[in-house]
Design a protein around this motif. Structure first.
Motif, short mmCIF file in Angstrom:
data_model
loop_
_atom_site.label_atom_id
_atom_site.label_comp_id
_atom_site.label_asym_id
_atom_site.label_seq_id
_atom_site.Cartn_x
_atom_site.Cartn_y
_atom_site.Cartn_z
N ASP A 247 0.87 -1.18 0.00
CA ASP A 247 0.00 0.00 0.00
C ASP A 247 0.90 1.22 0.00
OD1 ASP A 247 -1.89 2.14 0.82
OD2 ASP A 247 -3.22 0.48 1.31
N ASP A 248 0.54 2.24 -0.76
CA ASP A 248 1.38 3.44 -0.80
C ASP A 248 1.23 4.27 0.47
OD1 ASP A 248 -0.62 5.81 -2.69
OD2 ASP A 248 -1.24 3.94 -1.76
N SER A 249 0.26 3.94 1.32
CA SER A 249 0.12 4.64 2.60
C SER A 249 0.80 3.84 3.70
CB SER A 249 -1.37 4.81 2.93
OG SER A 249 -1.54 5.17 4.28
N GLY A 250 1.85 4.45 4.28
CA GLY A 250 2.54 3.79 5.38
C GLY A 250 1.62 3.59 6.57
N ALA A 251 0.75 4.56 6.79
CA ALA A 251 -0.20 4.44 7.91
C ALA A 251 -1.12 3.24 7.71
CB ALA A 251 -1.02 5.72 8.03
N MET A 252 -1.61 3.07 6.51
CA MET A 252 -2.50 1.94 6.23
C MET A 252 -1.76 0.62 6.38
SD MET A 252 -5.58 1.12 5.62
CE MET A 252 -6.32 2.70 5.21
N SER B 12 0.65 0.04 8.40
CA SER B 12 0.79 -0.18 9.86
C SER B 12 -0.50 -0.72 10.47
CB SER B 12 1.16 1.12 10.56
OG SER B 12 2.42 1.56 10.20
N VAL B 13 -1.61 -0.15 10.04
CA VAL B 13 -2.90 -0.58 10.59
C VAL B 13 -3.18 -2.04 10.22
CG1 VAL B 13 -5.40 -0.27 10.37
CG2 VAL B 13 -3.93 1.71 10.69
N LYS C 245 -0.96 -4.37 12.18
CA LYS C 245 -1.36 -4.49 13.57
C LYS C 245 -2.60 -5.37 13.71
CE LYS C 245 -0.89 -0.79 15.99
NZ LYS C 245 -1.05 0.56 16.60
N ASP D 105 -3.27 -3.01 -1.96
CA ASP D 105 -4.16 -1.96 -2.44
C ASP D 105 -4.19 -2.03 -3.97
OD1 ASP D 105 -4.19 1.70 -1.95
OD2 ASP D 105 -5.74 0.31 -2.61
N LYS E 194 -12.11 -0.49 1.72
CA LYS E 194 -11.78 0.53 2.72
C LYS E 194 -12.94 1.53 2.80
CE LYS E 194 -6.82 0.80 1.57
NZ LYS E 194 -5.78 1.70 1.01
#
Lengths: 153, 143
Positions: free
Chosen positions: B9-14, B16-17, B20, B56, B108
């Motif tokens: 995914d290009d979103s690091g936050a996504m 991580s989620v 987790k 993604d 999403k």
């Protein structure tokens, strides 16, 4: 063509779902109050309808998004992480809205672009044709969402 | 039994989620690799085995559907199950992903249990994180 009320409902529901599921932020619709926002992001969509969605938010909301999504402690949130969360939220808002608008069709989305808003920039809302301007409030700040779509509005 | 996972995914936050959620679901993760787009994912696969890829669709350089195509072309990787996690959840896009070989599709925004449920269905991992003998290929219900 879906009427304006339905589109407003779809966009509002998309915003609520994204922020509640991913960021644990609960917004309420409010009237635009001329608040100054610090962060803006834009995404364009194309396909069976074309347009763009912009979001404007306070730094407080953007930080809350990052903290809640990533379970960060009280340390300052790194700007790149905050930017990532804001852009991803816009990606989800746009996708969610378009799914509600037309669940059958494929839409092409651009990658969201984020910018910081200068303090002295006039952010008063203009009455523009083919544009829907919504404002929401939550603990921590406001969110403004602007949909511009000539074929829809 | 533990599993190697790749999250694309290009979103690091996504990323991580998702990581987790997978870890907290009891899924025994041995190695979790991350990539920001399909091209990076293919590079990171070199010399590494993964049991499942979560990807993604809309990413720079190489998107998720192109990644699917690249994996299918490679005899070494074509049997790695791929779960798509995307904002693009139209029926046409889901069909495109399924026709491209994806084994699961999550829209999403998602709740953590949605990821767990699809992982369970796709690779047959039970609530205790253990592999179940009655694992099966994805059917319509997984989309």
């Amino acid at each position: 063509m879906a009427n304006i009320k339905m589109i407003r409902e779809m966009l509002t529901r998309a915003i609520f779902e994204v922020f509640e599921k991913m960021y644990y932020i609960f917004f309420e619709p409010v009237k635009g109050d001329g608040a100054h926002y610090q962060i803006a992001a834009t995404i364009h969509f194309g396909g069976s309808a074309e347009g763009r969605i912009q979001i404007f938010l306070s730094r407080g909301i953007a930080e809350a998004m990052a903290r809640n999504m990533l379970n960060l402690q009280e340390d300052p949130v790194d700007p790149p992480i905050m930017a990532d969360c804001v852009k991803e939220s816009l990606n989800m808002i746009c996708g969610n809205f378009l799914r509600r608008f037309d669940p059958e069709r494929v839409f092409d989305l651009t990658l969201p672009v984020l910018e910081m808003i200068p303090e002295n920039l006039d952010q008063s809302a203009e009455a523009v044709e083919h544009r829907m301007d919504l404002t929401f409030a939550a603990e921590g700040g406001n969110l403004r969402v602007v949909l511009t779509a000539p074929e829809l509005l | 039994m533990s599993f190697n996972v790749m999250i694309v995914d290009d979103s690091g936050a996504m990323r991580s989620v998702i990581k987790k959620i997978i870890a907290l679901s009891g899924f025994k993760m041995n190695l979790c690799m991350e990539a920001g787009n399909g091209r990076e994912a293919l590079e990171r696969l070199q010399g590494n085995w993964v049991d499942v890829i979560v990807s993604d669709i809309n990413m720079p350089e190489m998107g998720g559907l192109e990644l699917l195509q690249a994996l299918r072309r490679d005899a070494l990787y074509r049997n790695i199950p791929v779960i798509i996690v995307s904002t693009e959840g139209s029926s046409a896009r889901m069909k495109e992903a399924r026709d491209g070989g994806a084994k699961g599709f999550i829209k999403k925004p998602f709740l953590p249990e949605e990821i767990r449920s699809v992982l369970h269905d796709v690779i047959g991992v039970g609530a205790d994180g253990e592999y179940q003998d009655d694992s099966r290929d994805a059917d319509e219900g997984d989309f």
